[in-house]
Design a protein around this motif. Structure first.
Motif, short mmCIF file in Angstrom:
data_model
loop_
_atom_site.label_atom_id
_atom_site.label_comp_id
_atom_site.label_asym_id
_atom_site.label_seq_id
_atom_site.Cartn_x
_atom_site.Cartn_y
_atom_site.Cartn_z
N ILE A 1 78.28 45.10 58.01
CA ILE A 1 78.71 45.39 56.64
C ILE A 1 78.08 46.71 56.23
N LEU A 2 78.84 47.54 55.55
CA LEU A 2 78.34 48.79 55.00
C LEU A 2 78.74 48.83 53.53
N LEU A 3 77.76 49.05 52.65
CA LEU A 3 78.00 49.02 51.22
C LEU A 3 77.40 50.26 50.56
N ASN A 4 78.20 50.90 49.74
CA ASN A 4 77.72 52.02 48.92
C ASN A 4 77.99 51.69 47.46
N LEU A 5 76.95 51.74 46.65
CA LEU A 5 77.08 51.47 45.22
C LEU A 5 76.98 52.78 44.45
N PRO A 6 77.62 52.86 43.29
CA PRO A 6 77.55 54.09 42.49
C PRO A 6 76.11 54.43 42.12
N GLN A 7 75.79 55.71 42.14
CA GLN A 7 74.44 56.14 41.78
C GLN A 7 74.26 56.15 40.26
N VAL A 8 73.09 55.76 39.82
CA VAL A 8 72.74 55.85 38.40
C VAL A 8 72.35 57.27 38.06
N LEU A 9 71.51 57.86 38.91
CA LEU A 9 71.11 59.26 38.75
C LEU A 9 71.65 60.03 39.94
N LYS A 10 72.52 60.98 39.68
CA LYS A 10 73.14 61.74 40.75
C LYS A 10 72.11 62.61 41.47
N ASN A 11 72.18 62.59 42.80
CA ASN A 11 71.36 63.52 43.59
C ASN A 11 72.17 64.01 44.77
N ASP A 12 71.53 64.76 45.64
CA ASP A 12 72.27 65.41 46.72
C ASP A 12 72.53 64.51 47.91
N SER A 13 71.92 63.34 47.96
CA SER A 13 72.10 62.45 49.10
C SER A 13 72.87 61.20 48.69
N ILE A 14 73.54 60.61 49.67
CA ILE A 14 74.31 59.39 49.45
C ILE A 14 73.75 58.32 50.37
N SER A 15 73.42 57.17 49.80
CA SER A 15 72.79 56.10 50.57
C SER A 15 73.75 54.95 50.80
N TYR A 16 73.70 54.40 52.00
CA TYR A 16 74.53 53.27 52.37
C TYR A 16 73.63 52.12 52.84
N LEU A 17 73.97 50.94 52.40
CA LEU A 17 73.28 49.74 52.85
C LEU A 17 74.05 49.21 54.06
N VAL A 18 73.35 49.02 55.18
CA VAL A 18 74.00 48.57 56.41
C VAL A 18 73.26 47.36 56.96
#
Length: 262
Positions: free
Chosen positions: A219-236
């Motif tokens: 499973i791979l999940l990406n949730l919207p960021q609360v504070l925008k930054n330059d990186s995108i994190s995925y839960l795997v």
């Protein structure tokens, strides 16, 4: 359920809750016995407490009908089994929150339905992978290669690089979020990728921002960021529990989606 109703329930069970969680020995005994009946020596080796302290706690647990004793063996009662399950789930959930506090603080969890939030411990053991932006090599292609079944809630930002890989799979179910169904369909036509029987598409109204990929392997999940930054994190995660959790999340939004006939 309204907060007032929860407050009323809490008043009914708060002493029982404190009874279990305010004592390390009682909590550890309950967790240990979830594996099955054990003797005093086994519990002493696991709990690392004196026999007298363990016996005192066992007597208290017996009084509360949480454990039973037969000869020199102790086991959980039926209500003890239920209490142990709830306790273990609570421990796993709080640990998952605490261990990944920065991730949760910076991501909006409101698109996870309440019933699945209550089973957030099913995601235990997940890893967080971070990519600076979508211009880098896709984080999805390598994971998708070994998967036969793919379900996803996706946006055009991530689907384009995966279309060739996805099209070769046996069973693909995709929910197109953010009102992007026409854009994705045009992209499919442009890349000359046919919509075969193994590919089914749905669209969902509204601005759904989460990204979900759930397959037979991960499973791979990406949730919207609360504070925008330059990186995108995925839960795997690759555990059976997390994949089942992901399927439930997919089905939650599938029940709100409209199938596209291409």
């Amino acid at each position: 359920m309204a907060p007032e109703d929860i407050f009323e329930l809490y008043e009914e069970i708060k002493e029982d809750l404190k009874f279990i969680t305010s004592s390390d020995i009682r909590a550890k005994i309950i967790i240990s016995l979830k594996e099955g009946p054990k003797k005093l020596g086994d519990l002493k080796n696991e709990v690392h407490m004196r026999s007298s302290s363990i016996l005192h706690s066992m007597s208290q647990l017996e009084t509360k009908n949480l454990i039973t004793r037969e000869f020199q063996s102790y086991s959980l009662s039926q209500t003890g089994e239920m209490a142990a399950t709830v306790l273990i789930d609570m421990v796993n959930s709080f640990y998952l929150i605490k261990e990944n506090e920065n991730f949760w603080l910076n991501h909006d969890i409101t698109e996870i339905p309440e019933d699945l939030m209550g089973k957030i411990d099913d995601l235990s053991g997940f890893k967080i992978i971070t990519f600076p932006d979508f211009s880098e090599k896709s984080p999805f292609q390598e994971l998708l290669l070994d998967s036969k079944v793919i379900k996803g809630i996706i946006s055009p930002l991530i689907i384009y690089d995966e279309l060739e890989v996805v099209n070769k799979k046996e069973d693909i179910h995709l929910i197109l979020a953010n009102n992007n169904s026409n854009e994705v369909i045009e992209k499919l036509k442009f890349q000359d990728i046919s919509i075969t029987e193994n590919i089914k598409l749905w669209k969902i109204n509204g601005n759904l921002k989460l990204i979900l990929i759930v397959t037979d392997n991960f499973i791979l999940l990406n949730l919207p960021q609360v504070l925008k930054n330059d990186s995108i994190s995925y839960l795997v995660s690759k555990t059976e529990e997390s994949i089942e959790w992901g399927n439930k999340l997919f089905n939650h939004y599938l029940s709100q989606a409209e199938e596209l006939n291409i």
